[in-house]
Motif scaffolding. Structure first.
Motif, mmCIF file in Angstrom:
data_model
loop_
_atom_site.group_PDB
_atom_site.id
_atom_site.type_symbol
_atom_site.label_atom_id
_atom_site.label_comp_id
_atom_site.label_asym_id
_atom_site.label_seq_id
_atom_site.Cartn_x
_atom_site.Cartn_y
_atom_site.Cartn_z
ATOM 1 N N GLN A 160 0.856 -1.186 0.000
ATOM 2 C CA GLN A 160 0.000 0.000 0.000
ATOM 3 C C GLN A 160 0.889 1.231 0.000
ATOM 4 N N VAL A 161 0.630 2.156 -0.915
ATOM 5 C CA VAL A 161 1.392 3.399 -0.985
ATOM 6 C C VAL A 161 0.426 4.567 -0.793
ATOM 7 N N ARG A 162 0.751 5.450 0.126
ATOM 8 C CA ARG A 162 -0.067 6.633 0.375
ATOM 9 C C ARG A 162 0.814 7.872 0.259
ATOM 10 N N VAL A 163 0.350 8.830 -0.529
ATOM 11 C CA VAL A 163 1.064 10.086 -0.726
ATOM 12 C C VAL A 163 0.254 11.201 -0.079
ATOM 13 N N THR A 164 0.875 11.917 0.847
ATOM 14 C CA THR A 164 0.196 13.000 1.564
ATOM 15 C C THR A 164 0.631 14.341 0.994
ATOM 16 N N VAL A 165 -0.353 15.166 0.639
ATOM 17 C CA VAL A 165 -0.119 16.469 0.005
ATOM 18 C C VAL A 165 -0.719 17.561 0.878
ATOM 19 N N ASP A 166 0.025 18.632 1.076
ATOM 20 C CA ASP A 166 -0.514 19.801 1.763
ATOM 21 C C ASP A 166 -1.619 20.403 0.905
ATOM 22 N N ARG A 167 -2.827 20.459 1.456
ATOM 23 C CA ARG A 167 -3.979 20.865 0.650
ATOM 24 C C ARG A 167 -3.861 22.306 0.158
ATOM 25 N N ALA A 168 -3.429 23.217 1.023
ATOM 26 C CA ALA A 168 -3.366 24.629 0.656
ATOM 27 C C ALA A 168 -2.197 24.921 -0.279
ATOM 28 N N ALA A 169 -1.016 24.437 0.075
ATOM 29 C CA ALA A 169 0.182 24.751 -0.707
ATOM 30 C C ALA A 169 0.373 23.829 -1.894
ATOM 31 N N GLN A 170 -0.324 22.673 -1.889
ATOM 32 C CA GLN A 170 -0.166 21.648 -2.924
ATOM 33 C C GLN A 170 1.306 21.243 -3.060
ATOM 34 N N THR A 171 1.895 20.890 -1.914
ATOM 35 C CA THR A 171 3.269 20.405 -1.861
ATOM 36 C C THR A 171 3.292 19.058 -1.142
ATOM 37 N N LEU A 172 4.336 18.286 -1.390
ATOM 38 C CA LEU A 172 4.472 16.983 -0.753
ATOM 39 C C LEU A 172 4.737 17.122 0.734
ATOM 40 N N ARG A 173 4.115 16.253 1.519
ATOM 41 C CA ARG A 173 4.406 16.160 2.947
ATOM 42 C C ARG A 173 5.042 14.818 3.303
ATOM 43 N N ALA A 174 4.501 13.720 2.753
ATOM 44 C CA ALA A 174 5.031 12.407 3.104
ATOM 45 C C ALA A 174 4.602 11.366 2.083
#
Length: 260
Positions: A160-174
């Motif tokens: 399982q791969v999950r990509v977390t994105v900062d909703r406001a900045a639209q940048t990678l978090r994890a």
């Protein structure tokens, strides 16, 4: 020295940490790996990719055994503005200054492994990403399927791969990778659990986040002998530089976006 069984487990866990394979030919055509991906996810990957190959940093990596004891510790400096065979400089080994022989071997090993493995980014099917139900007002969480690696025949559906994105900045978090169920490899190796986590953090206010933390943890058995390991790497002292390939006016293809 790290026991053979543990080294094998490290290989399984860290398969996805390999260096990106840049397009070095002017005429090479590489399909856009983000075509059809959800817009916030594609923008986050593109922001990361614009600066991914421009960071020099110091990396502190520690490998722990199944009892939590540090078995291998290295401090090294990475500088992509240098020629490929001089980009890594080993500074310390197990808390002691690296010898000239250790520095040279470390450089040879890094140069030898460069560009030979697919990265995690190259194995992700971004166009098939699905927004997870547990996304929050601050974060968008995407479930992204894996494709089969060319150099390692693991079943991608096992992960399982999950990509977390900062909703406001639209940048990678994890990015988090987790083995869904136990996996048997080459008959005598069984991986019972495995997790990989990549953390992205802004290092300069005017640029997008860089990959600042990497960790991998797993357990399994080799010939019925239990093995377990944990690897942690932290990157600090970031400096923005001009990549060596740009000095040679080498054209970089879209795969540079996937340098994680």
């Amino acid at each position: 020295m790290v026991p053979r069984a543990m080294r094998l487990l490290f290989f399984i866990l860290l398969l996805l940490f390999g260096p990106a394979a840049y397009a070095a030919e002017e005429t090479r055509t590489v399909p856009d790996p983000l075509a059809g991906a959800p817009a916030p996810l594609a923008e986050a990957i593109r922001q990361f990719g614009r600066e991914a190959g421009r960071w020099a940093y110091t990396q502190h990596m520690v490998i722990f055994d199944r009892k939590g004891r540090a078995r291998d510790e290295q401090l090294a400096r990475y500088d992509p503005s240098q020629p490929p065979d001089a980009q890594w400089t080993l500074l310390q080994v197990d808390g002691k200054p690296a010898t000239a022989a250790q520095v040279e071997k470390h450089r040879r090993d890094k140069a030898k492994s460069g560009g030979k493995k697919q990265t995690l980014g190259e194995l992700l099917e971004f166009p098939q990403a699905v927004l997870a139900a547990d996304s929050t007002p601050a974060e968008l969480i995407y479930d992204v399927p894996l494709r089969r690696a060319e150099n390692f025949r693991f079943p991608p559906e096992k992960f399982q791969v999950r990509v977390t994105v900062d909703r406001a900045a639209q940048t990678l978090r994890a990015i988090d990778v987790k083995l869904r169920s136990s996996l048997r490899l080459v008959g005598v190796v069984k991986v019972k659990s495995a997790t990989v986590r990549l953390v992205f953090t802004p290092v300069l206010p005017e640029y997008g986040p860089a990959l600042t933390e990497l960790s991998a943890e797993g357990s399994g058995s080799l010939l019925l002998v239990p093995v377990a390991s944990r690897t942690e790497a932290r990157r600090t002292d970031f400096k923005r530089v001009t990549p060596y390939n740009e000095r040679l006016k080498v054209k970089l293809g879209p795969l540079q976006l996937l340098d994680f």
